[in-house]
Design an enzyme around this catalytic site. Sequence first.
Site, PDB file in Angstrom:
ATOM      1  N   MET A   1      67.637  43.601  28.899  1.00 30.72           N
ATOM      2  CA  MET A   1      66.745  42.462  29.103  1.00 30.72           C
ATOM      3  C   MET A   1      67.088  41.726  30.391  1.00 30.72           C
ATOM      4  O   MET A   1      66.323  41.666  31.307  1.00 30.72           O
ATOM      5  CB  MET A   1      66.821  41.521  27.916  1.00 30.72           C
ATOM      6  CG  MET A   1      66.181  42.107  26.665  1.00 30.72           C
ATOM      7  SD  MET A   1      66.072  40.903  25.373  1.00 30.72           S
ATOM      8  CE  MET A   1      65.101  41.847  24.212  1.00 30.72           C
ATOM      9  N   CYS A   2      68.278  41.148  30.462  1.00 31.28           N
ATOM     10  CA  CYS A   2      68.767  40.483  31.661  1.00 31.28           C
ATOM     11  C   CYS A   2      70.285  40.565  31.642  1.00 31.28           C
ATOM     12  O   CYS A   2      70.885  40.932  30.636  1.00 31.28           O
ATOM     13  CB  CYS A   2      68.340  39.006  31.706  1.00 31.28           C
ATOM     14  SG  CYS A   2      66.549  38.719  31.669  1.00 31.28           S
ATOM     15  N   ARG A   3      70.900  40.221  32.754  1.00 40.22           N
ATOM     16  CA  ARG A   3      72.347  40.094  32.849  1.00 40.22           C
ATOM     17  C   ARG A   3      72.643  38.783  33.581  1.00 40.22           C
ATOM     18  O   ARG A   3      71.909  38.412  34.508  1.00 40.22           O
ATOM     19  CB  ARG A   3      72.981  41.254  33.617  1.00 40.22           C
ATOM     20  CG  ARG A   3      72.657  42.665  33.100  1.00 40.22           C
ATOM     21  CD  ARG A   3      73.503  43.067  31.885  1.00 40.22           C
ATOM     22  NE  ARG A   3      72.963  42.561  30.637  1.00 40.22           N
ATOM     23  CZ  ARG A   3      73.545  42.728  29.453  1.00 40.22           C
ATOM     24  NH1 ARG A   3      74.693  43.360  29.369  1.00 40.22           N
ATOM     25  NH2 ARG A   3      72.982  42.257  28.366  1.00 40.22           N
ATOM     26  N   ASN A 113      69.453  35.289  28.257  1.00 36.08           N
ATOM     27  CA  ASN A 113      69.200  36.714  28.085  1.00 36.08           C
ATOM     28  C   ASN A 113      68.723  36.911  26.654  1.00 36.08           C
ATOM     29  O   ASN A 113      69.405  36.502  25.712  1.00 36.08           O
ATOM     30  CB  ASN A 113      70.473  37.524  28.334  1.00 36.08           C
ATOM     31  CG  ASN A 113      70.295  38.986  27.969  1.00 36.08           C
ATOM     32  OD1 ASN A 113      69.225  39.561  28.142  1.00 36.08           O
ATOM     33  ND2 ASN A 113      71.345  39.593  27.436  1.00 36.08           N
TER      34      ASN A 113
END
Length: 277
Positions: A1-3, A113
């Site tokens: 998804m995101c970091r 996230n």
Amino acid sequence: MCRWLAYSGSPVNLEDLLFKPAHSLVKQSRHARLGSEEMNGDGFGVGWYSRRRPRPGLFHSTHPAWNDRNLRELSALTWSRLVFAHVRASTGAAVQQTNCHPFRQDHWLWMHNGLIRDFPTVKRDLACSVAPDLFSLIEGSTDSELFFHLALTFGMKDDPPAGVAAAVRFIEDTGRQHGIEYPVQMTVATTDGETTWAFRYSSEGASRSLFRSVDISAVRSMHADDSFLEDLSADAHLIVSEPLGDLEGAWEEIPESSCLVVHGPDAEILPFAPLAA
């Protein structure tokens, strides 16, 4: 998804922080190892605090972090005692600068996230519950920014864990009214410029990865040849979606349903659960 990563400690050079570690955040934007997607190329953002002003600076771009010359130029000449950085993999919202994390409100920063599941279904109900004086400040279209403003609405500035817990409870209640079984998936970091709070929680009890650095001085003694660690102060803290390297003993996983509070050299892990406002 995101970091994402959050750093606090003595002033650190952003190039050293974002580019130089063996598994740096910029490298994670292209080759994440623990995320639900390997690539996080839907933009990035950096927020940092200076000594002279309480309001943090922001740099956002829709370019992939690994392919933005301005990020490298800015980072090489910037030092900060508190840094938030985020590489984005969109869960549906448009790729635009106003959708890049971290988000800012006065001297506060926020990054996320995860997702609010079936966000289009619950978006109207959630948005209508944001305080009127905050609603007009929402610039983008992400669930993450709306989540931030809900937490502010529920008192995050006065009591961050309680404000975030109340926002999570409200999102879960709203989602379940619409038949959504697991409405919330989150690792969240927020700061007022002095203290950082990091949360790991999901409705299903299977949250995205989150780690913190252990005692930097002890790790430095075990790994004296690591050039990144040698410039960090003994009271430095790193909170990351995934470790910046493979040094044994350098990283500790933050438990499920927890809140990590970092203030100066002190860090404490507290239990976290949704709470009615």
